[in-house]
Design a protein around this motif. Structure first.
Motif, PDB file in Angstrom:
ATOM      1  N   LYS A 143      68.443 106.822  23.760  1.00  0.00           N
ATOM      2  CA  LYS A 143      68.306 105.166  23.335  1.00  0.00           C
ATOM      3  C   LYS A 143      68.140 105.160  21.894  1.00  0.00           C
ATOM      4  O   LYS A 143      66.994 105.397  21.577  1.00  0.00           O
ATOM      5  CB  LYS A 143      67.689 104.302  24.409  1.00  0.00           C
ATOM      6  CG  LYS A 143      68.420 104.410  25.896  1.00  0.00           C
ATOM      7  CD  LYS A 143      67.661 103.287  26.692  1.00  0.00           C
ATOM      8  CE  LYS A 143      68.229 103.434  28.092  1.00  0.00           C
ATOM      9  NZ  LYS A 143      67.494 102.632  28.962  1.00  0.00           N
ATOM     10  N   ARG A 144      68.655 104.326  21.272  1.00  0.00           N
ATOM     11  CA  ARG A 144      68.418 103.969  20.171  1.00  0.00           C
ATOM     12  C   ARG A 144      67.836 102.582  20.040  1.00  0.00           C
ATOM     13  O   ARG A 144      67.645 101.738  21.252  1.00  0.00           O
ATOM     14  CB  ARG A 144      69.942 103.809  19.004  1.00  0.00           C
ATOM     15  CG  ARG A 144      70.151 105.173  18.811  1.00  0.00           C
ATOM     16  CD  ARG A 144      69.118 105.893  17.744  1.00  0.00           C
ATOM     17  NE  ARG A 144      69.777 107.163  17.289  1.00  0.00           N
ATOM     18  CZ  ARG A 144      69.102 108.082  16.888  1.00  0.00           C
ATOM     19  NH1 ARG A 144      67.873 108.090  16.821  1.00  0.00           N
ATOM     20  NH2 ARG A 144      69.728 109.038  16.226  1.00  0.00           N
ATOM     21  N   GLY A 204      67.899  99.289  22.337  1.00  0.00           N
ATOM     22  CA  GLY A 204      68.479  99.785  23.988  1.00  0.00           C
ATOM     23  C   GLY A 204      69.846 100.306  23.736  1.00  0.00           C
ATOM     24  O   GLY A 204      70.466 100.633  24.770  1.00  0.00           O
ATOM     25  N   ARG A 205      70.635 100.614  22.654  1.00  0.00           N
ATOM     26  CA  ARG A 205      71.812 101.188  22.782  1.00  0.00           C
ATOM     27  C   ARG A 205      71.770 102.498  23.079  1.00  0.00           C
ATOM     28  O   ARG A 205      71.024 103.190  22.631  1.00  0.00           O
ATOM     29  CB  ARG A 205      72.406 101.029  21.380  1.00  0.00           C
ATOM     30  CG  ARG A 205      74.077 101.270  21.200  1.00  0.00           C
ATOM     31  CD  ARG A 205      74.564 100.757  19.767  1.00  0.00           C
ATOM     32  NE  ARG A 205      75.876 101.278  19.931  1.00  0.00           N
ATOM     33  CZ  ARG A 205      77.005 100.513  19.917  1.00  0.00           C
ATOM     34  NH1 ARG A 205      76.813  99.061  20.174  1.00  0.00           N
ATOM     35  NH2 ARG A 205      77.984 101.178  19.655  1.00  0.00           N
ATOM     36  N   ARG A 206      72.862 102.724  24.034  1.00  0.00           N
ATOM     37  CA  ARG A 206      72.769 104.296  24.697  1.00  0.00           C
ATOM     38  C   ARG A 206      73.871 105.037  24.103  1.00  0.00           C
ATOM     39  O   ARG A 206      74.888 104.517  23.756  1.00  0.00           O
ATOM     40  CB  ARG A 206      73.372 104.138  26.152  1.00  0.00           C
ATOM     41  CG  ARG A 206      72.270 103.454  27.082  1.00  0.00           C
ATOM     42  CD  ARG A 206      72.877 103.001  28.444  1.00  0.00           C
ATOM     43  NE  ARG A 206      72.038 102.382  29.354  1.00  0.00           N
ATOM     44  CZ  ARG A 206      71.355 101.254  29.468  1.00  0.00           C
ATOM     45  NH1 ARG A 206      71.687 100.462  28.673  1.00  0.00           N
ATOM     46  NH2 ARG A 206      70.516 101.041  30.340  1.00  0.00           N
ATOM     47  N   TYR A 207      73.497 106.107  24.145  1.00  0.00           N
ATOM     48  CA  TYR A 207      74.352 107.514  23.530  1.00  0.00           C
ATOM     49  C   TYR A 207      74.405 108.332  24.365  1.00  0.00           C
ATOM     50  O   TYR A 207      73.209 108.967  24.670  1.00  0.00           O
ATOM     51  CB  TYR A 207      73.922 107.667  22.064  1.00  0.00           C
ATOM     52  CG  TYR A 207      74.076 106.578  21.069  1.00  0.00           C
ATOM     53  CD1 TYR A 207      75.287 106.611  20.227  1.00  0.00           C
ATOM     54  CD2 TYR A 207      73.271 105.768  20.608  1.00  0.00           C
ATOM     55  CE1 TYR A 207      75.669 105.629  19.567  1.00  0.00           C
ATOM     56  CE2 TYR A 207      73.588 104.792  19.692  1.00  0.00           C
ATOM     57  CZ  TYR A 207      74.664 104.585  19.047  1.00  0.00           C
ATOM     58  OH  TYR A 207      74.976 103.801  17.984  1.00  0.00           O
ATOM     59  N   GLU A 267      71.928 105.361  36.128  1.00  0.00           N
ATOM     60  CA  GLU A 267      70.738 105.722  35.415  1.00  0.00           C
ATOM     61  C   GLU A 267      69.560 105.472  36.205  1.00  0.00           C
ATOM     62  O   GLU A 267      68.630 106.253  36.129  1.00  0.00           O
ATOM     63  CB  GLU A 267      70.392 105.135  34.187  1.00  0.00           C
ATOM     64  CG  GLU A 267      71.693 105.473  33.075  1.00  0.00           C
ATOM     65  CD  GLU A 267      71.365 104.757  31.656  1.00  0.00           C
ATOM     66  OE1 GLU A 267      70.152 104.508  31.424  1.00  0.00           O
ATOM     67  OE2 GLU A 267      72.432 104.393  31.107  1.00  0.00           O
ATOM     68  N   ARG A 291      74.825 102.193  34.149  1.00  0.00           N
ATOM     69  CA  ARG A 291      73.369 101.622  34.081  1.00  0.00           C
ATOM     70  C   ARG A 291      72.726 101.744  35.148  1.00  0.00           C
ATOM     71  O   ARG A 291      71.794 102.214  35.430  1.00  0.00           O
ATOM     72  CB  ARG A 291      73.391 100.509  33.395  1.00  0.00           C
ATOM     73  CG  ARG A 291      73.788 100.024  31.966  1.00  0.00           C
ATOM     74  CD  ARG A 291      73.476  98.817  31.261  1.00  0.00           C
ATOM     75  NE  ARG A 291      74.550  97.787  31.786  1.00  0.00           N
ATOM     76  CZ  ARG A 291      75.463  97.464  31.422  1.00  0.00           C
ATOM     77  NH1 ARG A 291      76.184  97.936  30.316  1.00  0.00           N
ATOM     78  NH2 ARG A 291      76.268  96.500  31.959  1.00  0.00           N
ATOM     79  N   THR A 340      79.204 106.162  23.154  1.00  0.00           N
ATOM     80  CA  THR A 340      78.438 104.948  23.502  1.00  0.00           C
ATOM     81  C   THR A 340      78.992 104.750  25.088  1.00  0.00           C
ATOM     82  O   THR A 340      79.747 105.451  25.727  1.00  0.00           O
ATOM     83  CB  THR A 340      79.196 103.760  22.730  1.00  0.00           C
ATOM     84  OG1 THR A 340      80.636 103.609  23.036  1.00  0.00           O
ATOM     85  CG2 THR A 340      78.814 103.909  21.236  1.00  0.00           C
TER      86      THR A 340
END
Length: 170
Positions: free
Chosen positions: A54-55, A58-61, A44, A41, A25
Motif C-alpha cells: 500500500k502506498r 491506501g492505493r494497493r499494488y 484481504e 478488498r 493496481t
C-alpha cells in the motif's frame, strides 16, 4: 512465468504492455481475474496471506505472487466449491507456495474428464411437466453450483426422473 519474446521484451500485451513481473493496481487485478474490487478488498480481510503493498493514500499494488494466489483462491472458491473457511484451512496447512504448487501439479497431471452419457428419461418422466417458476431468474435452478462434475449432474438428473416417476405412481 512467461518467456521473454524478442518483440515485446517480456511484456504481456493483454495487460496493457506491462511486464509479467510488474506490480498491478486493484483495478488491473480485478479486470484480469474477473473479480469485483470490493471482493478483492474483502479477501484481504479473510486471507492474511494476501497482502498487497500500500502506498500513500491506501492505493494497493499487487505483486505477481499476490495475483497468482488470488487466482488460486478464486478457483478454489468459484470452481472447486470450497468455502472461505476451507480455503483458510488449506492456506494454514500448505501455505501459499504449497497451494500454488499443488495447483500446478494438478493441472499438469489432470486427465481430461470422460464424456458422460445423457440420462435415460422414461416415458413417465417425460410426461411430467416441469414446475413453472415465475421468479425473476426464470427457472427453478438457473445453473448448477460451480464446480459440479458432469457425472454428478447426470446422476442427479437421473435421480430426479426416478423421483418424478415414483410421484406419478402414487
Amino acid at each position: 512465468m512467461a518467456e521473454k519474446s524478442a518483440v515485446t521484451g517480456g511484456r504481456n500485451e493483454s495487460r496493457g504492455g506491462k511486464s509479467d513481473a510488474a506490480f498491478r493496481t486493484i483495478s488491473e487485478v480485478s479486470s484480469d481475474l474477473n473479480i469485483p474490487q470490493h471482493v478483492l478488498r474483502f479477501w484481504e480481510t479473510k486471507f492474511a496471506q494476501v497482502k498487497p503493498m500500500k502506498r500513500a493514500g491506501g492505493r494497493r499494488y499487487y505483486r505477481p505472487e499476490d495475483v497468482q494466489l488470488l487466482s488460486r483462491i478464486r478457483d478454489l472458491l468459484y470452481s472447486e466449491g470450497y468455502t472461505i473457511r476451507g480455503v483458510q484451512k488449506l492456506l494454514r496447512e500448505k501455505g501459499p507456495k504449497g497451494l500454488l504448487a499443488e495447483a500446478e501439479d494438478v493441472s499438469a497431471t489432470a486427465p481430461e474428464p470422460a464424456p458422460t452419457a445423457e440420462p435415460v428419461v422414461t416415458e413417465a418422466a417425460a410426461e411430467v411437466s416441469a414446475p413453472v417458476d415465475t421468479g425473476p431468474q426464470g427457472s427453478l435452478f438457473p445453473m448448477a453450483p460451480a464446480g459440479m462434475p458432469a457425472a454428478t449432474k447426470a446422476a442427479l438428473k437421473e435421480i430426479l426422473a426416478e423421483l418424478k416417476e415414483i410421484r406419478d405412481a402414487l
